[in-house]
Enzyme design. Structure first.
Site, short mmCIF file in Angstrom:
data_model
loop_
_atom_site.label_atom_id
_atom_site.label_comp_id
_atom_site.label_asym_id
_atom_site.label_seq_id
_atom_site.Cartn_x
_atom_site.Cartn_y
_atom_site.Cartn_z
N CYS A 53 1.54 2.17 11.95
CA CYS A 53 2.45 1.79 10.88
C CYS A 53 2.80 3.05 10.10
O CYS A 53 2.13 4.08 10.24
CB CYS A 53 1.84 0.72 9.98
SG CYS A 53 0.42 1.27 8.99
N HIS A 100 0.83 -1.20 0.00
CA HIS A 100 0.00 0.00 0.00
C HIS A 100 0.86 1.25 0.00
O HIS A 100 2.01 1.24 0.43
CB HIS A 100 -0.95 0.02 1.21
CG HIS A 100 -0.28 -0.16 2.53
ND1 HIS A 100 -0.02 -1.40 3.06
CD2 HIS A 100 0.19 0.73 3.43
CE1 HIS A 100 0.57 -1.27 4.23
NE2 HIS A 100 0.72 0.02 4.48
#
Length: 665
Positions: free
Chosen positions: A216, A67
Site C-alpha cells: 500500500c 494513517h
C-alpha cells in the site's frame, strides 16, 4: 514491543461523537494533539487526507484505519476510537465504521515501531477479536484484549516455528512441502474446500502453490492486513502460499526465482509500483491491496486455476478488474510522478550548489577555484546534466519496467543535446516506455527457449534503436525547427515596441522552463546583449525577470497555500526561493510536469508581466546570469526587484486560487 505501548489509554475515545468521515478524522487528530503526540495537526491532517485520496482506509467490517507517516508526528501512536452509531467512512464494503485505529508514524519511525504497527494490522483480520473490541467499555478492557491477543499470536508462532512450519508464514522454508505442515497446525480444524489440482510445479497430488505481493502507499497497515488475510485463507483452502510485503521497511520475504517459477499463479495486491518484470510469462492477478483483505479466497482460487492474464510487461490486464483499474489519466500521472520523484534530488542538489556558486563569483570572481568547482558539480556538466535523462528514464521505467530504463535515459540525453528541454524529455520517456511494451507483444510469440535473451539482448537493442531513431528523426528536428523559428520571429520583431517584446520574452522563459522556448528567448537576449552597440542589457533584464518568476511563484504558493500541496512539494517549494533568486528556472520543472495546465499558465502570466515591466521602466541588467546577485548592477535595481516581485505574486495567487485542495484533487 507491545501494541499497547503505541495504543496509549490517554488517547482512546470510547464514545466517538463524529457523524461524518472528516469529523471523525478531526476528532481523532484532536486526541493526538491534546496528548502532544503530534506537533502540527494541520500538516498531519493533510497527510491523512492525501492517503484517503488514494483509497479509503475504511477497510470494511466496521473498521477504519486512517494513517500517515509524516514529520508532524512526535511519537508513533495508535489512537483507538469506538463509535456507537457508526460513521459513513466511504468504506470499501459500503457499511458504517464502528472501530477506528488512527496510526501516526513519524518519518524516522524505527523498525520496531513499524513491525508493531504491522502486528496490529494483522490482528484486525480476526472477526472474533473485532467482536470483543466492539463490546469493550473502557480503555483498560481494550488494552487487556490487545495484550491477550498479541500473546496468543506470539505463542502460536512459537509452536509453528518449533514444528518447522515457517514456510507458510514467511519464514525461510517455502513451497508446497513447507506449507502442508503449516496447514495442519493452524488450519487443521477447518473444513478444506475443494481447489483445482496443481498444473505445474510438482506431482498431481501436491498442494497447489501460489505467490503474492502486497503493498500500500504508506506501507504501514493495509500491506500486512492483506498478507495475513491471504495466508489465513490459503491455510483454510489447503493452498501453499508465499507472500512478499512491500512495507515501510522495504520488501520483506522477497520471492525467489524458483518460487515464482513453481507457482501456478501470482497475486499482486498493491496500490503502488512493485517489481513486475520477474513475473514475465506467469498468470498474474493485479488488484488493489483492499482486495487482498476483502477477497482473499477469490484471488487464491483464480491464481490456483490460472484464471488470470499472462503478464507481458504490464501490457496485459485482467478484464474483470473493471472499475478497479486505474484510468488512463491516472496511469499517465503515476508514470509522470515516477520520473519527477527521481529527478527532484538532482534539481535541489544541483540548484543549491549553483546558487552558492553565483554568490562566490560576486566575491571572488569567475576564476575562483571554488566557483568553478561548484559550477562543475551543480551545472551543465554535473547534476543539471542529468535532469532530463533521469526524468525520461524513470518515466519509461514506470511504463515498461527495467528494459525501458536505458532507452528512456538515452532519449532524454538526446533531448538535452537537441535543445528539446524537459518537454522533449517527457516525450522521450513515454516513447521509450511504450516502445518496450510494443516489443514485448511483438516478441511474445518467440520460443520459450529465447525468453532469457529478451531482457539482455532484444529489448535493449531494439528499444534503443526504435526510440532513438524516432527522437533523432522526428522529435529533435521538430524542436530544432521551433527554436530557429522563434529566434527568427523575435529578430524580425525588433525592439520597436519594447514592452510587447518584454512581455513575449518574459512569458517564453516560463513556457517550458529550460526547453526550446526558454532557450530561444535567452539566446535572443544574449544576441542583443553581445551585438554591437547593444550592451545595455535591456532584453537580458526581461528574460532574467521572466526566468526568476516561476520558481519564486512556486515557493510563494507552497508557503501561503499549504493545503493545496503535498508535504514533499512544500519542502521542495522552500528550495525554490533560492533557485528563483538565483535565476534557475528549472526549480519549477517538477511542479510544471505534475500539473502543467495550472502551473505553466500561472507562471507564463507572471513572467510576462515581469518581463513587460522591465521594459516599461527601461531597466538594463548588464550581466547574462546571476539573478538577484547581479541585480545590484542594474540601472534601476529596486525597480528590477519590484518587477520580479509583482510577477511572482501574480503567478502565486493565480496558482494558489486555481489549484484544488489536496482533499479534492
Amino acid at each position: 514491543m507491545r501494541i499497547t505501548d503505541l495504543m496509549i489509554k490517554e488517547t482512546m475515545i470510547m464514545d466517538l461523537q463524529a457523524s461524518s468521515k472528516e469529523a471523525a478524522i478531526d476528532e481523532l487528530i484532536a486526541s493526538l494533539a491534546a496528548s502532544g503526540r503530534i506537533n502540527d495537526p494541520a500538516k498531519f491532517k493533510a497527510a491523512i487526507l492525501k492517503r484517503e485520496e488514494q483509497a479509503s482506509t475504511g477497510i470494511g467490517g466496521g473498521i477504519a484505519m486512517p494513517h500517515a507517516k509524516t514529520a508532524a508526528v512526535n511519537e508513533p501512536t495508535v489512537v483507538f476510537a469506538k463509535s456507537g452509531q457508526g460513521v459513513d467512512y466511504d468504506a470499501l464494503d459500503g457499511e458504517p465504521a464502528y472501530l477506528f485505529f488512527m496510526i501516526a508514524a513519524p518519518e524516522g519511525a524505527g523498525n520496531t515501531h513499524l513491525r508493531t504497527l504491522a502486528a496490529l494490522s494483522r490482528l484486525l483480520i480476526d472477526s472474533g477479536f473485532i467482536a470483543k473490541l466492539k463490546e469493550a467499555k473502557t480503555p483498560d478492557e481494550v488494552a487487556a484484549l490487545f495484550d491477550a491477543k498479541q500473546a496468543e499470536e506470539e505463542a502460536a508462532k512459537e509452536v509453528e516455528s518449533a514444528a518447522g512450519t515457517n514456510g507458510g508464514t514467511g519464514g525461510n522454508k517455502s513451497g508446497p512441502s513447507a506449507n502442508r505442515a503449516n496447514t495442519n497446525v493452524t488450519g487443521g480444524n477447518a473444513a478444506k474446500k475443494e481447489v483445482p489440482a496443481a498444473v505445474s510445479g510438482g506431482p498431481a497430488d501436491a498442494e497447489p502453490f501460489v505467490v503474492a505481493v502486497t503493498a500500500c502507499p504508506t506501507g504501514i497497515a493495509h500491506t500486512f492486513m492483506a498478507e495475513d488475510a491471504l495466508k489465513k485463507k490459503a491455510r483454510e483452502m489447503g493452498v501453499a502460499i508465499r507472500v512478499e510485503t512491500n512495507g515501510s521497511e522495504g520488501a520483506q520475504n522477497v520471492l525467489t526465482a524458483d518460487e515464482i517459477r513453481r507457482a501456478q499463479g501470482v497475486i499482486v495486491a498493491a496500490d503502488k509500483n512493485v517489481e513486475m518484470a520477474r513475473f514475465e510469462g506467469k498468470p498474474v492477478l493485479q488488484r488493489p491491496v483492499s482486495d487482498g483483505i476483502r477477497k482473499p479466497e477469490e484471488l487464491i482460487r483464480k491464481a490456483v486455476s490460472g484464471d488470470a492474464p499472462i503478464y507481458r510487461g504490464g501490457g496485459a490486464k485482467s478484464a474483470e478488474n473493471g472499475n478497479e483499474e486505474r484510468s488512463g489519466r491516472s496511469k499517465i500521472y503515476k508514470d509522470l510522478m515516477s520520473g519527477i520523484s527521481h529527478m527532484l534530488p538532482f534539481v535541489v542538489g544541483g540548484g543549491i550548489l549553483l546558487a552558492v556558486s553565483f554568490l562566490i563569483e560576486q566575491v571572488a570572481g569567475e576564476n575562483s577555484p571554488l566557483f568553478q568547482l561548484l559550477q562543475t558539480i551543480g551545472g551543465g556538466n554535473g547534476a543539471f546534466h542529468f535532469l532530463i535523462p533521469i526524468l525520461a528514464g524513470f518515466i519509461a521505467f514506470s511504463i515498461g519496467d527495467r528494459p525501458a530504463l536505458m532507452p528512456g535515459m538515452v532519449g532524454g540525453l538526446m533531448a538535452v543535446n537537441a535543445n528539446a528541454g524537459f518537454l522533449g524529455g517527457l516525450a522521450a520517456g513515454f516513447l521509450a516506455g511504450y516502445v518496450v511494451i510494443l516489443l514485448r507483444k511483438v516478441f511474445a510469440g518467440l520460443p520459450k527457449t529465447l525468453d532469457g535473451l529478451k531482457p539482455i539482448l532484444l529489448y535493449p537493442i531494439f528499444g534503443l534503436l526504435i526510440a532513438g531513431s524516432i527522437m533523432f528523426y522526428i522529435v529533435d528536428p521538430i524542436f530544432s525547427w521551433i527554436n530557429t523559428g522563434l529566434i527568427d520571429v523575435l529578430n524580425h520583431l525588433g525592439t520597436g515596441n519594447m514592452v510587447i517584446l518584454g512581455l513575449i520574452l518574459g512569458g517564453m522563459m516560463a513556457i517550458d522552463m529550460g526547453g526550446p522556448f526558454n532557450k530561444a528567448a535567452y539566446a535572443f537576449a544574449i544576441g542583443v546583449f553581445t551585438s554591437s552597440g547593444n550592451t545595455n542589457g535591456a532584453m537580458m533584464a526581461a528574460v532574467m525577470a521572466g526566468g526568476m518568476v516561476p520558481p519564486l511563484a512556486i515557493a510563494l504558493a507552497t508557503t501561503f497555500f499549504k493545503g493545496k500541496f503535498t508535504e514533499q512539494e512544500r519542502k521542495s517549494g522552500v528550495t525554490n526561493y533560492v533557485l528563483g533568486l538565483s535565476f534557475i528556472t528549472e526549480g519549477a520543472i517538477p511542479f510544471a510536469a505534475s500539473d502543467p495546465m495550472r502551473v505553466l499558465t500561472s507562471c507564463i502570466l507572471g513572467s510576462a508581466i515581469a518581463g513587460g515591466l522591465t521594459q516599461l521602466w527601461k531597466i538594463n541588467v548588464p550581466a547574462p546570469h546571476g539573478g538577484i546577485f547581479v541585480a545590484v548592477l542594474a540601472n534601476h535595481a529596486l525597480l528590477f526587484l519590484l518587477a520580479v516581485l509583482i510577477g511572482s505574486v501574480v503567478s502565486a495567487l493565480v496558482l494558489g486560487i486555481w489549484k484544488k485542495t489536496l482533499a479534492a484533487n
